[in-house]
Motif scaffolding. Sequence first.
Motif, short mmCIF file in Angstrom:
data_model
loop_
_atom_site.label_atom_id
_atom_site.label_comp_id
_atom_site.label_asym_id
_atom_site.label_seq_id
_atom_site.Cartn_x
_atom_site.Cartn_y
_atom_site.Cartn_z
N ALA A 360 0.82 -1.21 0.00
CA ALA A 360 0.00 0.00 0.00
C ALA A 360 0.86 1.26 0.00
O ALA A 360 0.61 2.20 -0.77
CB ALA A 360 -0.94 -0.01 1.21
N LEU A 361 1.88 1.31 0.86
CA LEU A 361 2.74 2.49 0.93
C LEU A 361 3.63 2.59 -0.31
O LEU A 361 3.92 3.69 -0.80
CB LEU A 361 3.61 2.46 2.18
N ASN A 362 4.06 1.45 -0.85
CA ASN A 362 4.88 1.46 -2.06
C ASN A 362 4.14 2.11 -3.22
O ASN A 362 4.72 2.83 -4.04
CB ASN A 362 5.30 0.04 -2.44
N GLU A 363 2.84 1.86 -3.31
CA GLU A 363 2.05 2.43 -4.40
C GLU A 363 1.95 3.95 -4.28
O GLU A 363 1.80 4.64 -5.28
CB GLU A 363 0.65 1.81 -4.40
N VAL A 364 2.07 4.46 -3.06
CA VAL A 364 1.99 5.90 -2.83
C VAL A 364 3.34 6.59 -3.07
O VAL A 364 3.41 7.66 -3.66
CB VAL A 364 1.50 6.19 -1.39
N LYS A 365 4.43 5.96 -2.61
CA LYS A 365 5.73 6.61 -2.56
C LYS A 365 6.66 6.28 -3.73
O LYS A 365 7.56 7.05 -4.04
CB LYS A 365 6.45 6.25 -1.26
N PHE A 366 6.47 5.13 -4.38
CA PHE A 366 7.39 4.71 -5.43
C PHE A 366 6.67 4.64 -6.78
O PHE A 366 5.52 4.22 -6.87
CB PHE A 366 8.00 3.35 -5.10
N THR A 367 7.40 5.04 -7.81
CA THR A 367 6.85 5.01 -9.16
C THR A 367 8.01 4.82 -10.14
O THR A 367 9.11 4.46 -9.74
CB THR A 367 6.07 6.31 -9.45
N GLU A 368 7.78 5.09 -11.41
CA GLU A 368 8.83 5.03 -12.43
C GLU A 368 8.84 6.32 -13.24
O GLU A 368 7.80 6.96 -13.42
CB GLU A 368 8.63 3.84 -13.38
N HIS A 369 10.02 6.69 -13.71
CA HIS A 369 10.15 7.85 -14.59
C HIS A 369 11.17 7.50 -15.67
O HIS A 369 12.34 7.24 -15.37
CB HIS A 369 10.61 9.07 -13.80
N ASN A 370 10.72 7.47 -16.91
CA ASN A 370 11.59 7.11 -18.05
C ASN A 370 12.32 5.79 -17.82
O ASN A 370 13.51 5.66 -18.09
CB ASN A 370 12.60 8.23 -18.32
N LYS A 372 13.17 4.38 -15.05
CA LYS A 372 13.98 4.33 -13.84
C LYS A 372 13.08 4.37 -12.60
O LYS A 372 12.00 4.98 -12.62
CB LYS A 372 14.95 5.52 -13.79
N ARG A 373 13.54 3.74 -11.53
CA ARG A 373 12.80 3.81 -10.27
C ARG A 373 12.75 5.25 -9.79
O ARG A 373 13.73 6.01 -9.94
CB ARG A 373 13.44 2.92 -9.20
N ALA A 374 11.64 5.64 -9.18
CA ALA A 374 11.47 7.00 -8.68
C ALA A 374 10.83 6.97 -7.30
O ALA A 374 9.98 6.13 -7.02
CB ALA A 374 10.62 7.82 -9.64
N PHE A 375 11.27 7.90 -6.44
CA PHE A 375 10.76 7.99 -5.07
C PHE A 375 10.26 9.39 -4.78
O PHE A 375 10.97 10.38 -5.01
CB PHE A 375 11.87 7.63 -4.07
N LYS A 376 9.05 9.49 -4.28
CA LYS A 376 8.46 10.77 -3.87
C LYS A 376 8.90 11.04 -2.45
O LYS A 376 8.43 10.40 -1.50
CB LYS A 376 6.94 10.71 -3.99
N THR A 377 9.79 12.00 -2.28
CA THR A 377 10.48 12.17 -1.00
C THR A 377 9.62 12.77 0.11
O THR A 377 9.88 12.56 1.29
CB THR A 377 11.71 13.07 -1.17
N GLY A 378 8.63 13.59 -0.26
CA GLY A 378 7.92 14.34 0.76
C GLY A 378 8.68 15.58 1.20
O GLY A 378 8.22 16.34 2.06
N ASP A 379 9.85 15.81 0.60
CA ASP A 379 10.66 17.00 0.89
C ASP A 379 10.33 18.09 -0.14
O ASP A 379 10.17 17.80 -1.32
CB ASP A 379 12.16 16.68 0.81
N LEU A 380 10.28 19.31 0.34
CA LEU A 380 10.06 20.45 -0.54
C LEU A 380 11.40 21.06 -0.93
O LEU A 380 12.27 21.22 -0.07
CB LEU A 380 9.18 21.49 0.15
N ALA A 381 11.56 21.40 -2.21
CA ALA A 381 12.85 21.92 -2.68
C ALA A 381 12.64 22.82 -3.89
O ALA A 381 11.54 22.89 -4.46
CB ALA A 381 13.78 20.76 -3.03
N TYR A 382 13.71 23.48 -4.29
CA TYR A 382 13.68 24.31 -5.48
C TYR A 382 15.10 24.40 -6.05
O TYR A 382 16.08 24.12 -5.36
CB TYR A 382 13.14 25.71 -5.19
N TYR A 383 15.20 24.75 -7.31
CA TYR A 383 16.48 24.94 -7.98
C TYR A 383 16.83 26.43 -8.03
O TYR A 383 15.98 27.28 -8.27
CB TYR A 383 16.45 24.41 -9.41
N GLU A 384 18.11 26.72 -7.82
CA GLU A 384 18.63 28.06 -8.01
C GLU A 384 20.10 27.95 -8.40
O GLU A 384 20.86 27.21 -7.76
CB GLU A 384 18.50 28.90 -6.73
N ASP A 385 20.49 28.63 -9.46
CA ASP A 385 21.87 28.57 -9.96
C ASP A 385 22.31 27.13 -10.23
O ASP A 385 23.48 26.77 -10.03
CB ASP A 385 22.83 29.23 -8.97
#
Length: 501
Positions: A360-370, A372-385
Motif C-alpha cells: 500500500a505504501l509502495n504504491e503511494v511513494k514509489f513510481t517510475e520515470h523514463n 527508472k525507479r522514482a521515489f516521492k520524498t515528501g521533501d520540498l525543494a527548489y532549484y537556483e543557480d
Amino acid sequence: MRYNFNRRCFEEQVVNPGKLAIAGSDSDISWTELEAKVTLLSAMLSDLGVVPGSPVVIYGHKEHLFPVAMLSCIHAGFTYVPVDKIYPEDRVKKILSLTGAQVLINCTEEPVSYQTAVIIDKDLLVTRNSEPTFTERSITAQDDHLQYIMFTSGSTGEPKGVQITFNSVKTFYNWASADFGFTAGDVFMNQAPFTFDVSLCDVLLSFGLGGTLVLSPTELVKDQDAFLQRLVRYGCTVWTSTPSFVFLFLRNPGFKKEKLAAFHTFLFMGEALPPRTCQQLYRQFPGARVLNAYGPTEATIVTTFVEITPEVVAKYPSLPIGYPMPGSKLLIEKGEGSENSGELIITGDHVSIGYFNNTALNEVKFTEHNGKRAFKTGDLAYYEDGMLFYLGRNDDQVKLNGFRIELDEISNVLCTSAEISDAVTLPLKRGNEVKKLVSFVILSNPDADFNVKTDLSELLSQKLPYYMIPGDIVVVEDFPYGASHKIDGKKLVEEYVGRIS
C-alpha cells in the motif's frame, strides 16, 4: 589493501596489510584480520544454507564485528538487517517478526534472548536453536540482489523497512569515492548508529578506499573530552555527521584545529545545514573543507553533494544541498500556487525497490520515470543557480538530530496508555530546523493518580528508540481546531512557547 565493491573482492593484499582497518569499541583489527574474518564469516553463512534475499540480522552497536558482518554479507551476496542494541526489546522483536530472520549475528559481549533459529556470537561460534528454513525474498534482476533492509520510523506505529539492492550500493560508492575527494590515507570518524545510513557512508568509503574506520559508541560520545581524545589518538581526518551533532562540540575548547590537527573535511548529511555552523567551523578549522549532502534512506544514503565555501555562505541565506549524482534526475513536482518549489522526486538506479512487505505504501511513494525507479520524498525543494535547495517537509515526518521521525508513531504509542484519550506530537522549530518534540495529551480521567511525564516517558522508552522520546509532554483539556476541522498544531505550539517564555 582495499575492498573492491564492483568485483566484491579484496585487492592489493601485499600493500600495507598490517594497516589498521577498524578501531572498534571493543578491539582494533588490521586489514589482514578484516579479510580473514570476512572470508570466514561469509563461508559460515553459506554453510548454514543462507540464500540471497533471506535476511541476516546484525545486532550490536559499535563493536568491530558489526561492520565486519556488514561487509561479509556484501561479499557473500546476502541481505543484512542492522539492529542496534539501543533499541527497546519490543522494537527488536517486531523487526525480527516482520523480516522472519533465521540468523542473528550478535556482535555484543552479552548473550541475546531473541530466539532466531541460528545465533552467531562475537567469537563466530554458532548456536542452533532450531533448524533454519530459508526463503528467497525480493530478488530483482539476475545480476542484482537485495543487499540490506534498513528500518525507519513508520506513521502507523510499524517501522518501515527500506530495501536497497547491491547495485544501488555500488552506484553510491562509485560516485562518492570519485567525487568526495577522500583517499586511502583517510581515517573516518564513525559515531552514527548503523541503523542510520549516515554511518554507512563512512563504512563504504573506508573499506572501498582502503582507509581506517574509527567507531565510537554512544556512551563515549556523551563524554565530549573522551570522544575528542579518541579522535586525536587515531588521527581522524574526516568528520561525518548531522549538523546538529557537530553543533554540540562547537563550544568545546578542544574542538579546534590546534587540538584536532588531522581533520581536513567535515561532511554533513541527514538534515539542513545552518550557515552559522559553517562560519564557526571556518574559524575553528581554517582551511578545512565543509561538504553538504542530501538524500533519504530510500535513495541509498545521499543523492546530492556540494562544497560549502565562505563565498557560498555569504551568497545564500539558506545553504544549497548541491548537485545530483551522475545518473540521477531530481524532479520538482510543483504544488498549487507555487512557481518554483515543490515536492522533490528522485529517480535513478540508486532508488530503493520499495518498503519491505508494504504494498500500500509502495504504491503511494514509489513510481517510475523514463524506465527508472522514482521515489516521492515528501521533501520540498527548489532549484537556483543549477543547485538544489531544501525547504522542509510536506507532511508530518520530521528530522531531529538527523533521525527521521514520524510524529504519529509517537502519538500512537502514547494512546496505548489507558490514561490517555488522545495525543498529538509536534515539532518546535527554529527556521527550518527542528529543535525539540513536544507531545500534547488529553487525560482520560484528569483526577486519576497518574504522573504524566514519568509514566508516559517510561512507556515511550519501552516502545521507541531514545531519539523519538519527546522533550516535553504537556496535558491539555482539549485540542484547538481550525476551520478545516483539523487540529490547529500551530496554535498549540504558540501557546506552549508562550508558557515557557
